[in-house]
Design a protein around this motif. Structure first.
Motif, PDB file in Angstrom:
ATOM      1  N   ASN A   2       0.852  -1.182   0.000  1.00 50.71           N
ATOM      2  CA  ASN A   2       0.000   0.000   0.000  1.00 50.71           C
ATOM      3  C   ASN A   2       0.892   1.237   0.000  1.00 50.71           C
ATOM      4  O   ASN A   2       1.436   1.615   1.036  1.00 50.71           O
ATOM      5  CB  ASN A   2      -0.925  -0.012   1.220  1.00 50.71           C
ATOM      6  N   GLU A   4       1.348   5.158  -0.288  1.00 47.14           N
ATOM      7  CA  GLU A   4       0.602   6.410  -0.143  1.00 47.14           C
ATOM      8  C   GLU A   4       1.572   7.583  -0.223  1.00 47.14           C
ATOM      9  O   GLU A   4       1.550   8.475   0.614  1.00 47.14           O
ATOM     10  CB  GLU A   4      -0.157   6.418   1.185  1.00 47.14           C
ATOM     11  N   SER A   5       2.418   7.552  -1.220  1.00 42.52           N
ATOM     12  CA  SER A   5       3.452   8.573  -1.358  1.00 42.52           C
ATOM     13  C   SER A   5       2.854   9.932  -1.687  1.00 42.52           C
ATOM     14  O   SER A   5       1.982  10.048  -2.534  1.00 42.52           O
ATOM     15  CB  SER A   5       4.428   8.185  -2.472  1.00 42.52           C
ATOM     16  N   GLN A   6       3.378  10.921  -1.029  1.00 43.23           N
ATOM     17  CA  GLN A   6       3.032  12.304  -1.315  1.00 43.23           C
ATOM     18  C   GLN A   6       4.030  12.779  -2.359  1.00 43.23           C
ATOM     19  O   GLN A   6       5.233  12.692  -2.145  1.00 43.23           O
ATOM     20  CB  GLN A   6       3.145  13.114  -0.016  1.00 43.23           C
TER      21      GLN A   6
END
Length: 173
Positions: A2, A4-6
């Motif tokens: 999973n 969820e890189s900004q």
């Protein structure tokens, strides 16, 4: 897996950088306001710098934007400036991680004469990131910035650098 890189600064982080007087033209991305009635589609992230008045958008070119189909709600025509603001006026600049890292200084002088300069160091831990300016592992010039994302580390560090007069003035208004 999973991820969820900004990939760039958030609206709030961008506002913080702007409040520190960072120039808009240092941003390499932009949140473009789409006028969508669907909240999730209201902002579109573009991988282009913000559209600015200046070299390309001169007052003469902006004046030419006043075409007959750009009108106010009451039907009166909009000026070129009003059209420009309508299209790009609500855009928010955004900075990618690579741009933020590029803007960090390569070294920060030690406040004590005769000592070596300090260098930025970004370290990834299991659940957080640590950005500090140090000479050696235990010799840190700055209180370490420990954050959830590397982008927040950079924003916090830029804030510290500006307040302590170590940030490149070329990037500031």
């Amino acid at each position: 897996m999973n991820f969820e890189s900004q990939i760039c600064t958030t609206h709030e982080q961008s506002e913080r950088l702007l409040s520190l007087r960072l120039k808009l033209e240092t941003a390499d991305m932009v949140y473009h306001y789409t006028k969508s009635k669907v909240p999730a589609l209201e902002w579109e992230l573009k991988t282009t710098p913000p559209t600015l008045r200046g070299k390309f958008w001169t007052p003469q070119r902006i004046a030419k934007l006043s075409l007959p189909f750009h009108k106010h709600p009451d039907g009166t025509p909009m000026t070129g400036e009003e059209v420009f603001d309508e299209i790009w006026g609500k855009d928010i600049p955004a900075w990618s991680l690579s741009r933020l890292l590029e803007m960090l200084p390569n070294e920060v002088p030690d406040p004590k004469p005769g000592f070596e300069a300090h260098h930025p160091e970004l370290i990834k831990h299991a659940f957080e990131y640590n950005l500090s300016i140090r000479r050696y592992t235990a010799d840190c010039l700055v209180g370490t910035h420990i954050e959830d994302t590397p982008i927040e580390c950079c924003v916090s560090m830029i804030e510290w650098l500006i307040k302590n007069h170590h940030f490149n003035k070329e990037y500031l208004k």
